[in-house]
Write a protein that holds these residues in place. Sequence first.
Motif, mmCIF file in Angstrom:
data_model
loop_
_atom_site.group_PDB
_atom_site.id
_atom_site.type_symbol
_atom_site.label_atom_id
_atom_site.label_comp_id
_atom_site.label_asym_id
_atom_site.label_seq_id
_atom_site.Cartn_x
_atom_site.Cartn_y
_atom_site.Cartn_z
ATOM 1 N N UNK A 135 43.360 1.697 -42.515
ATOM 2 C CA UNK A 135 42.833 2.796 -43.327
ATOM 3 C C UNK A 135 42.871 4.073 -42.518
ATOM 4 N N UNK A 136 42.460 5.150 -43.155
ATOM 5 C CA UNK A 136 42.404 6.443 -42.465
ATOM 6 C C UNK A 136 41.011 7.032 -42.685
ATOM 7 N N UNK A 185 32.027 4.060 -31.982
ATOM 8 C CA UNK A 185 32.647 3.740 -30.692
ATOM 9 C C UNK A 185 33.967 4.492 -30.526
ATOM 10 N N UNK A 186 34.775 4.548 -31.613
ATOM 11 C CA UNK A 186 36.073 5.231 -31.546
ATOM 12 C C UNK A 186 35.904 6.714 -31.234
ATOM 13 N N UNK A 267 35.661 9.465 -38.566
ATOM 14 C CA UNK A 267 34.581 8.881 -39.373
ATOM 15 C C UNK A 267 35.009 7.515 -39.917
ATOM 16 N N UNK A 268 34.118 6.931 -40.670
ATOM 17 C CA UNK A 268 34.393 5.651 -41.331
ATOM 18 C C UNK A 268 35.735 5.705 -42.073
ATOM 19 N N UNK A 269 36.482 4.607 -42.023
ATOM 20 C CA UNK A 269 37.812 4.673 -42.646
ATOM 21 C C UNK A 269 37.759 4.349 -44.145
ATOM 22 N N UNK A 315 30.215 -9.297 -43.872
ATOM 23 C CA UNK A 315 30.248 -7.851 -43.591
ATOM 24 C C UNK A 315 30.770 -7.676 -42.164
ATOM 25 N N UNK A 316 32.074 -7.502 -42.064
ATOM 26 C CA UNK A 316 32.693 -7.441 -40.745
ATOM 27 C C UNK A 316 32.879 -5.999 -40.311
ATOM 28 N N UNK A 317 32.741 -5.756 -39.002
ATOM 29 C CA UNK A 317 33.039 -4.403 -38.526
ATOM 30 C C UNK A 317 34.528 -4.102 -38.681
#
Length: 403
Positions: A135-136, A185-186, A267-269, A315-317
Amino acid sequence: MDETETSTRKSGHSILNCMANSSGVSAPRELILIGGGHTHVLLLRELGKNPLRTVRLTLVSDVKDAPYSGMLPGHISGIYSRAEMQIDLPRLCNFAGARFIHAKVLGLDLARKQVLLPDNVAPVAADLVSINVGGTPSMEDVAGAEPWAIPAKPVPELLRGWQRAVATAPGGMGPFHIVIVGGGAGGVELALAMHSQVGHKAAFTIIHGAPQLLPGHNSGVHRVMSRLLEKRGIATIMNARVVEVVADSVRLDDGRCLPADFTFWVTRIAPPAWLAESGLDTTPDGFVRTGPTLQAINYSWIFAAGDVVAIEGQKLPKSGVFAVRMAKPLENNLRAYLSGNSLRNYKPQRRSLSLIGTADGRAVASYGCLAGRSVLFWHWKTWIDRRFMRQFQNLPVPFSSIP
Ligand SMILES: Cc1cc2nc3c(=O)[nH]c(=O)nc-3n(C[C@H](O)[C@H](O)[C@H](O)COP(=O)(O)OP(=O)(O)OC[C@H]3O[C@@H](n4cnc5c(N)ncnc54)[C@H](O)[C@@H]3O)c2cc1C
């Protein structure tokens, strides 16, 4: 991307057993892999070693070199060359006996069982599809983000933006500002890596939407990282959302305006829109809903893995570690599906080790409630990352080429 290239190794060991079509002529079953993400590169390597004998294998990827995210911050901080952190997909396909199509998938025609490519490229027929497109970072809702901010993914776009930032940073201690939106973390690892290169001539700020950086990590990691950021002079703004990006600044939801010569978006993808638009069952935010066998909820001939997947009841990271770990279960289930055997559930590990580089020859280790920062953890991380990449650099000779 409109460029299309195909390559198939002449020995073509993936095209062995065939199904008879309506005219009585044998035709292989078509397995189409979409995206050269972390799961598919490992899958292709395994299929090179132990080919599927009932299919013709194709990878469709919008890039020829797949970046390995574990080494991305290390590349930015000058430790790894670009070649060291990328996997040559046409070469890997050659090893796997797969056709490589260099094109961006636009969608799926689920009724006709076709993978849709840009206008000048014919759709690809599929009997079985596996999706690993990642994803982006989601930018859609923020005014000016798309033209002005640089997303962390696709990685080539990030690297182009970073090269521009390095070239633009003034020689002296001028008023030059780099803003990182997203303190996961990224985002933190990227900020530290960038700071190690231009921190002497740029002011850095991380803007994070929650009260604590690095969500999902323990309080020890939070403490170590917060202290480190403070020591390096990287400012952090918590509980704030960017609502507008312009050429030289960002505006926050509390009305503040911060100078920003370069804004990096980590941010979140969000997954590509075409997944839901094609008719796949997706979550409200567009991730492909699958069962624990990694099969799409509403189409059993479609598999998905990596960041793009939302497995029912789990619910995986969104992390490369999980994308990598899905490769073996995906391979086993594709084999089972093709041979008519029962599929097995993917069981993710409950905890995973994260090693986050701090761009100074050290890394922070985060595991459950344990945290620590040391040189040893950095060596451990580089050993893991280099070992991962060696699998694609020193590809063994496929058995079909051995006389
Ligand atoms: C700065 C940063 C650092 C990170 N560091 C780590 C780390 O150290 N460890 C970790 O576990 N995770 C890390 N992550 C997270 C990690 O990058 C992702 O979780 C991981 O890449 C997901 O892998 P994937 O296999 O799902 O897809 P990806 O690795 O995102 O790969 C998807 C591939 O599909 C291709 N693609 C996309 N759309 C299409 C299309 N329409 N047609 C054809 N091809 C397409 C893309 O070009 C890409 O090559 C980091 C992320 C960032 C931003």
